[in-house]
Design a protein around this motif. Structure first.
Motif, PDB file in Angstrom:
ATOM      1  N   LYS A  72      -5.137  16.377   4.133  1.00  0.00           N
ATOM      2  CA  LYS A  72      -3.968  16.171   4.987  1.00  0.00           C
ATOM      3  C   LYS A  72      -3.254  14.851   4.697  1.00  0.00           C
ATOM      4  O   LYS A  72      -2.189  14.581   5.265  1.00  0.00           O
ATOM      5  N   GLY A  73      -3.853  14.028   3.841  1.00  0.00           N
ATOM      6  CA  GLY A  73      -3.242  12.757   3.515  1.00  0.00           C
ATOM      7  C   GLY A  73      -3.152  11.813   4.701  1.00  0.00           C
ATOM      8  O   GLY A  73      -2.225  10.998   4.789  1.00  0.00           O
ATOM      9  N   ARG A  74      -4.122  11.902   5.613  1.00  0.00           N
ATOM     10  CA  ARG A  74      -4.115  11.026   6.784  1.00  0.00           C
ATOM     11  C   ARG A  74      -5.357  10.145   6.776  1.00  0.00           C
ATOM     12  O   ARG A  74      -6.480  10.632   6.557  1.00  0.00           O
ATOM     13  N   MET A  75      -5.143   8.856   7.013  1.00  0.00           N
ATOM     14  CA  MET A  75      -6.248   7.906   7.045  1.00  0.00           C
ATOM     15  C   MET A  75      -6.129   7.009   8.262  1.00  0.00           C
ATOM     16  O   MET A  75      -5.080   6.430   8.527  1.00  0.00           O
ATOM     17  N   PHE A  76      -7.222   6.910   8.990  1.00  0.00           N
ATOM     18  CA  PHE A  76      -7.302   6.092  10.191  1.00  0.00           C
ATOM     19  C   PHE A  76      -8.476   5.136  10.034  1.00  0.00           C
ATOM     20  O   PHE A  76      -9.553   5.544   9.595  1.00  0.00           O
TER      21      PHE A  76
ATOM     22  N   GLU B  12      -3.203   3.577  11.441  1.00  0.00           N
ATOM     23  CA  GLU B  12      -3.079   4.683  10.493  1.00  0.00           C
ATOM     24  C   GLU B  12      -2.342   4.151   9.275  1.00  0.00           C
ATOM     25  O   GLU B  12      -1.295   3.524   9.410  1.00  0.00           O
ATOM     26  N   GLU B  13      -2.924   4.391   8.103  1.00  0.00           N
ATOM     27  CA  GLU B  13      -2.278   3.990   6.857  1.00  0.00           C
ATOM     28  C   GLU B  13      -1.560   5.188   6.255  1.00  0.00           C
ATOM     29  O   GLU B  13      -2.092   6.304   6.240  1.00  0.00           O
TER      30      GLU B  13
ATOM     31  N   LEU C 187      -2.179   6.047  -0.493  1.00  0.00           N
ATOM     32  CA  LEU C 187      -3.599   5.873  -0.187  1.00  0.00           C
ATOM     33  C   LEU C 187      -4.412   5.609  -1.455  1.00  0.00           C
ATOM     34  O   LEU C 187      -5.336   6.333  -1.811  1.00  0.00           O
ATOM     35  N   SER C 188      -4.032   4.553  -2.128  1.00  0.00           N
ATOM     36  CA  SER C 188      -4.716   4.121  -3.340  1.00  0.00           C
ATOM     37  C   SER C 188      -5.950   3.304  -2.977  1.00  0.00           C
ATOM     38  O   SER C 188      -5.918   2.516  -2.024  1.00  0.00           O
TER      39      SER C 188
ATOM     40  N   GLY D 237      -1.370   0.624   1.606  1.00  0.00           N
ATOM     41  CA  GLY D 237      -0.012   1.052   1.895  1.00  0.00           C
ATOM     42  C   GLY D 237       0.428   0.595   3.276  1.00  0.00           C
ATOM     43  O   GLY D 237      -0.247  -0.203   3.937  1.00  0.00           O
ATOM     44  N   PRO D 238       1.572   1.110   3.735  1.00  0.00           N
ATOM     45  CA  PRO D 238       2.048   0.752   5.079  1.00  0.00           C
ATOM     46  C   PRO D 238       1.039   1.171   6.145  1.00  0.00           C
ATOM     47  O   PRO D 238       0.453   2.259   6.066  1.00  0.00           O
TER      48      PRO D 238
END
Length: 265
Positions: free
Chosen positions: A122-126, A136-137, A141-142, A147-148
């Motif tokens: 899902k490309g979601r990181m917390f 949440e970034e 997501l390197s 990232g932001p």
């Protein structure tokens, strides 16, 4: 080990593990085995565990480490430790539904204080920052470049119109009976520890779990939710959910935004 040292490591390892998981997820086929408790395990669980556990042991050799895929670690005792579920939501992975996560957490004196939850499909990181605040970034997501990030916080709940999230794979009548005690505006289904994160971001107010979970399933999501102002309590008496229990098994629990007026079991 300081929190400032921990966070970059667990963030990077979760992304590296997520990359490997997605390689296997996107392959034509993968082997599915059955563990002694009849739960499924795939090559992705094992590969992600190898990446994370090796990275944590290299970075923090003196920290106790508990990980789902290494049964020997389940007999470790302590109230301060790192705990890992390298692939939470294996059933979602097997059915290619995308609701699976990489989970790494630090438990201190029985409380999950820092953690990362990464949903690679899902490309979601917390995760929690070093100061404990949940974020949440977004972006690429390197592993090497952050990232932001945006701070996340629980919703200001309206008890006449609650948003409830429940398990996608483990929904049952007992869960529905409890949810029916509330005035619910809408329901969401989600897999894995993403449910904690939906409460943490304000996308849901309440996540009751009337079913079996282990501490590695919940610790990282618990830390993120706590860092966003949320709470996790036992289902039976609404006391805080603690960690380091015998066998690392959880009782039923409720994760929620503090504005929710909890109903008795």
């Amino acid at each position: 080990m300081t929190h400032e040292e921990l966070i970059p490591v667990i963030r990077r390892l979760s992304i590296e593990a997520g990359t490997k998981i997605m390689e296997i997820y996107n392959s034509d086929d993968f082997e599915i085995k059955v563990k002694s408790d009849d739960s499924p395990v795939t090559a992705a669980d094992e590969a992600a565990d190898a990446i994370i556990s090796a990275g944590l042991r290299a970075a923090f050799p003196d920290m106790m480490l508990v990980t789902e895929e290494q049964a020997d670690s389940h007999s470790e005792k302590g109230d301060t430790f790192l705990i890992v579920d390298p692939l939470d939501g294996t059933k979602e992975f097997i059915h290619r539904r995308g609701d699976f996560t990489v989970n790494i957490a630090l438990v201190e004196k029985g409380v999950p204080t820092r953690g990362v939850v990464y949903a690679p499909a899902k490309g979601r990181m917390f995760y929690t920052k070093a100061n404990g605040q949940a974020v949440e970034e977004t972006g690429d997501l390197s592993p090497e470049t952050i990232g932001p990030i945006r701070p996340i916080t629980v919703a200001t709940s309206d008890n006449n119109a609650l948003m409830v999230v429940a398990s996608k794979s483990h929904r049952d009548q007992a869960t529905d009976d409890y949810i029916n005690k509330y005035k619910v505006q809408d329901m969401k289904s989600a897999g894995s520890s993403l449910k904690f994160c939906l409460v943490a971001t304000g996308e849901a107010d309440l996540y009751p779990r009337v079913g079996r979970t282990m501490e590695w399933d919940t610790a990282a999501g618990h830390a993120v939710l706590q860092g966003a102002g949320g709470k996790v309590v036992r289902f039976d008496d609404h006391s805080p959910l603690t960690y380091g229990k015998d066998g690392y098994a959880n009782p039923f629990f409720i994760a929620y935004a503090p504005g929710v007026e909890l109903k008795s079991a």
